[in-house]
Design a protein around this motif. Structure first.
Motif, mmCIF file in Angstrom:
data_model
loop_
_atom_site.group_PDB
_atom_site.id
_atom_site.type_symbol
_atom_site.label_atom_id
_atom_site.label_comp_id
_atom_site.label_asym_id
_atom_site.label_seq_id
_atom_site.Cartn_x
_atom_site.Cartn_y
_atom_site.Cartn_z
ATOM 1 N N LEU A 130 0.814 -1.213 0.000
ATOM 2 C CA LEU A 130 0.000 0.000 0.000
ATOM 3 C C LEU A 130 0.846 1.261 0.000
ATOM 4 O O LEU A 130 0.696 2.139 -0.853
ATOM 5 N N TYR A 131 1.760 1.372 0.960
ATOM 6 C CA TYR A 131 2.446 2.660 1.106
ATOM 7 C C TYR A 131 3.483 2.891 0.017
ATOM 8 O O TYR A 131 3.690 4.027 -0.418
ATOM 9 N N ILE A 132 4.124 1.835 -0.480
ATOM 10 C CA ILE A 132 5.123 2.034 -1.529
ATOM 11 C C ILE A 132 4.474 2.369 -2.862
ATOM 12 O O ILE A 132 4.931 3.263 -3.584
ATOM 13 N N PHE A 195 3.551 -9.562 -4.067
ATOM 14 C CA PHE A 195 2.148 -9.798 -4.394
ATOM 15 C C PHE A 195 1.315 -8.546 -4.185
ATOM 16 O O PHE A 195 0.515 -8.145 -5.047
ATOM 17 N N PHE A 196 1.497 -7.889 -3.037
ATOM 18 C CA PHE A 196 0.656 -6.734 -2.721
ATOM 19 C C PHE A 196 1.071 -5.482 -3.494
ATOM 20 O O PHE A 196 0.226 -4.610 -3.748
ATOM 21 N N LEU A 197 2.334 -5.376 -3.891
ATOM 22 C CA LEU A 197 2.713 -4.275 -4.769
ATOM 23 C C LEU A 197 1.957 -4.369 -6.091
ATOM 24 O O LEU A 197 1.466 -3.363 -6.617
ATOM 25 N N ARG A 198 1.852 -5.570 -6.620
ATOM 26 C CA ARG A 198 1.106 -5.760 -7.862
ATOM 27 C C ARG A 198 -0.387 -5.590 -7.643
ATOM 28 O O ARG A 198 -1.101 -5.045 -8.480
ATOM 29 N N ARG A 199 -0.857 -6.047 -6.484
ATOM 30 C CA ARG A 199 -2.287 -5.971 -6.200
ATOM 31 C C ARG A 199 -2.759 -4.532 -6.016
ATOM 32 O O ARG A 199 -3.808 -4.139 -6.538
ATOM 33 N N PHE A 200 -2.003 -3.735 -5.294
ATOM 34 C CA PHE A 200 -2.430 -2.375 -4.994
ATOM 35 C C PHE A 200 -1.949 -1.359 -6.025
ATOM 36 O O PHE A 200 -2.455 -0.247 -6.064
ATOM 37 N N GLY A 201 -0.949 -1.748 -6.840
ATOM 38 C CA GLY A 201 -0.497 -0.833 -7.879
ATOM 39 C C GLY A 201 -1.576 -0.641 -8.923
ATOM 40 O O GLY A 201 -2.175 0.420 -9.038
ATOM 41 N N PRO A 206 2.339 4.090 -9.776
ATOM 42 C CA PRO A 206 3.105 5.251 -10.193
ATOM 43 C C PRO A 206 3.625 5.112 -11.615
ATOM 44 O O PRO A 206 4.041 4.046 -12.048
ATOM 45 N N ALA A 207 3.601 6.219 -12.341
ATOM 46 C CA ALA A 207 4.087 6.190 -13.709
ATOM 47 C C ALA A 207 5.590 5.997 -13.751
ATOM 48 O O ALA A 207 6.128 5.470 -14.701
ATOM 49 N N LYS A 208 6.275 6.472 -12.693
ATOM 50 C CA LYS A 208 7.725 6.337 -12.617
ATOM 51 C C LYS A 208 8.095 5.645 -11.317
ATOM 52 O O LYS A 208 8.353 6.291 -10.309
ATOM 53 N N PRO A 209 8.053 4.313 -11.300
ATOM 54 C CA PRO A 209 8.266 3.591 -10.065
ATOM 55 C C PRO A 209 9.620 3.835 -9.440
ATOM 56 O O PRO A 209 9.790 3.634 -8.256
ATOM 57 N N GLU A 221 10.004 -2.891 -6.308
ATOM 58 C CA GLU A 221 10.125 -4.295 -5.960
ATOM 59 C C GLU A 221 11.572 -4.644 -5.637
ATOM 60 O O GLU A 221 11.848 -5.400 -4.718
ATOM 61 N N ARG A 222 12.538 -4.076 -6.365
ATOM 62 C CA ARG A 222 13.933 -4.365 -6.073
ATOM 63 C C ARG A 222 14.366 -3.744 -4.743
ATOM 64 O O ARG A 222 15.319 -4.197 -4.124
ATOM 65 N N ALA A 223 13.672 -2.675 -4.348
ATOM 66 C CA ALA A 223 14.046 -2.053 -3.080
ATOM 67 C C ALA A 223 13.707 -2.951 -1.916
ATOM 68 O O ALA A 223 14.329 -2.881 -0.868
#
Length: 227
Positions: A130-132, A195-201, A206-209, A221-223
């Motif tokens: 969510l927050y990222i 999983f949740f980065l993909r789910r909430f993205g 963001p256009a520029k992750p 995701e790499r972070a």
């Protein structure tokens, strides 16, 4: 003709991102408090914060805020630029963690502590996504990691491992809680966060992750996840 203007799509998207940011940070703080109440081992930074707390007499939430602020000072030579999410991360996690500990009593039953740990780790993964994906800047610890990655040229995986092993060892020596929960967190948080980065993205991602991390070259995701 109506004199009331309709809110533009940009304003609505900003509101959604803000809600996503503060919901994620709040849930992250709750998950940290629940892991502490499960008393089966903490994630590395909480191990360190708990160890410092035991020696200073300050609450673990207060120590979390102080260490987050001190880590931001390390951003200066790394030329990292904090965002709204960075500053909010420093303040909110510690406050919510202390509030959670005040509301949730200590548990004696292992039968209650095991599912509490599992729920806390799952909640932490959801909160991370969510927050990222809100794209308001990284937390101080993620920014430290990606900053060192950029300055040293070492892989994110190696930098993250070195930081967390160092933090975990220091926390353990200070009396922080290391246990099965520490291992569960280490094994589960990567897949859960991914999983949740993909789910909430989704469409609102963001256009520029790269900006999520530290205005650098690594993706969100790499972070968080191993390369």
């Amino acid at each position: 003709m109506s004199m009331i203007s309709e809110p533009g799509p940009g304003r609505g998207r900003m509101a959604r991102r803000l809600i996503q940011l503060y919901t994620g940070l709040t849930l992250y703080g709750v998950s940290m408090g629940l892991m502490l109440r499960a008393d089966l081992g903490l994630e590395p930074w909480s191990v360190l914060n708990q160890g410092i707390s035991r020696h200073t007499g300050w609450s673990i939430g207060t120590i979390t805020i102080v260490t987050g602020a001190l880590i931001l000072l390390l951003w200066i030579p790394l030329r990292q630029r904090p965002g709204l999410g960075t500053v909010s991360n420093v303040v909110i996690l510690g406050l919510v963690m202390d509030a959670t500990l005040a509301w949730v009593p200590e548990l004696d039953s292992l039968g209650a502590r095991i599912p509490l740990l599992a729920g806390a780790v799952l909640l932490n993964g959801a909160a991370t996504g969510l927050y990222i994906s809100a794209d308001f800047g990284p937390g101080p610890r993620d920014g430290l990691m990606t900053g060192l990655h950029r300055r040293t040229g070492r892989p994110v995986r190696l930098v993250r491992t070195c930081i967390e092993v160092t933090v975990l060892a220091a926390g353990y020596l200070l009396g922080g809680s290391v246990g099965v929960g520490t291992v569960v967190y280490a094994l589960a948080i990567g897949p859960l966060a991914q999983f949740f980065l993909r789910r909430f993205g989704g469409k609102s991602a963001p256009a520029k992750p790269s900006q999520v991390v530290a205005r650098g070259e690594a993706s969100p995701e790499r972070a968080i996840l191993p390369e």
